[in-house]
Design an enzyme around this catalytic site. Structure first.
Site, short mmCIF file in Angstrom:
data_model
loop_
_atom_site.label_atom_id
_atom_site.label_comp_id
_atom_site.label_asym_id
_atom_site.label_seq_id
_atom_site.Cartn_x
_atom_site.Cartn_y
_atom_site.Cartn_z
N ASP A 43 0.84 -1.19 0.00
CA ASP A 43 0.00 0.00 0.00
C ASP A 43 0.88 1.25 0.00
O ASP A 43 1.46 1.61 1.02
CB ASP A 43 -0.91 -0.01 1.23
CG ASP A 43 -1.86 1.17 1.24
OD1 ASP A 43 -2.99 1.02 0.73
OD2 ASP A 43 -1.48 2.25 1.75
N TYR A 48 3.84 9.61 -0.37
CA TYR A 48 4.83 9.00 0.50
C TYR A 48 6.26 9.27 0.04
O TYR A 48 7.20 9.10 0.82
CB TYR A 48 4.60 7.49 0.61
CG TYR A 48 3.27 7.10 1.20
CD1 TYR A 48 2.44 8.05 1.83
CD2 TYR A 48 2.81 5.79 1.15
CE1 TYR A 48 1.21 7.69 2.35
CE2 TYR A 48 1.57 5.43 1.68
CZ TYR A 48 0.78 6.39 2.27
OH TYR A 48 -0.43 6.03 2.80
N LYS A 77 -2.09 6.03 -4.43
CA LYS A 77 -3.14 7.00 -4.14
C LYS A 77 -2.86 8.32 -4.86
O LYS A 77 -1.72 8.80 -4.86
CB LYS A 77 -3.24 7.26 -2.63
CG LYS A 77 -3.43 6.01 -1.80
CD LYS A 77 -3.49 6.32 -0.32
CE LYS A 77 -3.43 5.06 0.52
NZ LYS A 77 -2.10 4.42 0.52
N HIS A 110 -6.80 10.00 -2.47
CA HIS A 110 -6.21 9.99 -1.14
C HIS A 110 -7.06 10.77 -0.12
O HIS A 110 -7.28 10.31 1.00
CB HIS A 110 -4.80 10.58 -1.20
CG HIS A 110 -3.90 10.11 -0.11
ND1 HIS A 110 -2.55 9.97 -0.25
CD2 HIS A 110 -4.15 9.73 1.17
CE1 HIS A 110 -2.01 9.53 0.87
NE2 HIS A 110 -2.97 9.39 1.75
N GLU A 224 6.39 9.50 16.20
CA GLU A 224 7.63 10.09 15.71
C GLU A 224 7.39 11.42 15.01
O GLU A 224 8.33 12.18 14.79
CB GLU A 224 8.35 9.12 14.77
CG GLU A 224 7.59 8.79 13.51
CD GLU A 224 8.23 7.65 12.74
OE1 GLU A 224 8.88 7.94 11.71
OE2 GLU A 224 8.11 6.49 13.15
N SER A 272 6.36 -2.45 9.44
CA SER A 272 7.43 -2.73 10.39
C SER A 272 8.75 -2.82 9.63
O SER A 272 8.78 -3.27 8.48
CB SER A 272 7.17 -4.02 11.16
OG SER A 272 8.25 -4.29 12.03
#
Length: 319
Positions: A43, A48, A77, A110, A224, A272
């Site tokens: 995804d 990004y 997206k 998006h 973060e 991860s």
């Protein structure tokens, strides 16, 4: 691999890898290793800023014979600056070029927010830049149904197999259904124990639209980023209810959080950087929560949204 059947007949893996915030320096290797351990859904998004690296990992795996292209389910997206139909065409060309693919399996809008177009050579991805000051939003008068019509043409051309929307309310989806030729196959929403959205999920199931959950671990993805809400609320990994349920089933808290979603037929895209965690996230469907577990988890819901456009302080009141 458990799959979900979309309303156009395509099979979508229920568990995938979210590519948000995967650093470009490790992204290609991360994608390659994820394919190696069994991931088939990836995804991503224009926003990004790592789609070239995602493509590098995918194409390396294809070249090495780890998987065939038709076994992968690649997602991207459309970002806010490309809602005009002519810019939708430019956007999908950019996505395919970066990914080094002939088609993608799912393309989302998006956000239901149309900002002024920014040429790729000026800034890419533009994030919230609109060609003026960094703190100034400039909007385009492009209705959602106009952008959606351009999406339908991408399906007709075969460069996109399935189309969907992300971060849309039920009312916007209902309005879209009234005039579309191709109904959305998938809706992606923020969905976790702090923001359960049961009415929206019930509605989407009723109209036969699949659901993908993001930020399935709550505020963990936003810590973060120093998100104030993520810092003020307790982590779901240490929530007493989740800990108790995890202990009862002898599994990790993360597995409870993911199984709570997948057991209801919803897709998840956890991220991860650790191989062991990648494997654990991929294998969560080997136990079932009880009715009492679901009832107890429902009490955790406090309507807490982390990815909230109102918090950007730049969205006009008409949105």
């Amino acid at each position: 691999m458990t799959t979900v059947t979309l309303n156009n007949g395509y099979q979508m893996p229920q568990i995938g890898l979210g590519c948000w915030k995967i650093d470009k320096s490790i992204c290609a290797d991360q994608i390659y290793e994820a394919i190696k351990v069994g991931y088939r859904l990836f995804d991503g998004a224009m926003d990004y800023g790592n789609e070239k690296e995602v493509g590098q990992g995918i194409n390396r795996a294809l070249k090495d014979g780890l998987v065939k292209r038709e076994a992968l389910f690649i997602v991207s997206k459309l970002w806010n600056n490309y809602h005009s139909p002519k810019n939708v065409e430019k956007a999908i060309a950019k996505v395919l070029q970066d990914l080094q693919l002939d088609y993608i399996d799912l393309f989302y809008i998006h956000f239901p927010i149309a900002q002024r177009f920014v040429p790729f050579e000026e800034k890419y991805p533009p994030t919230f830049y609109c060609g003026a000051g960094e703190d100034e939003f400039i909007f385009e008068n492009v209705p959602i149904h106009v952008t959606w019509s351009a999406f339908e043409k991408l399906v007709d051309r075969g460069v996109v197999k399935s189309i969907g929307v992300s971060n849309f309310s039920g009312a916007l989806i209902e309005d879209l259904l009234r005039g579309c030729s191709i109904k959305p196959q998938v809706v992606q929403i923020e969905h976790h124990c702090y923001l359960q959205q049961p009415r929206l999920i019930e509605y989407l199931k009723r109209v036969d639209i699949a659901i993908t959950s993001y930020s399935s671990f709550g505020g963990e993805s936003f810590l973060e980023l120093e998100h104030p809400k993520a810092k003020s609320v307790g982590t779901l990994f240490k929530h007493p209810t989740i800990l108790r349920i995890a202990k009862n089933h002898q599994v990790a808290p993360a597995k409870v959080l993911l199984r709570w979603i997948t057991q209801r037929g919803i897709c998840v895209i956890p991220k991860s950087n650790k191989k062991q965690r990648l494997l654990e996230n991929l294998n969560v469907n080997d136990f079932d929560l009880t009715k009492n577990d679901f009832e107890d988890i429902s009490k955790i819901d406090i309507g807490l949204r982390f990815n909230d456009p109102w918090a950007w302080n730049k969205i006009p009141t008409f949105l």
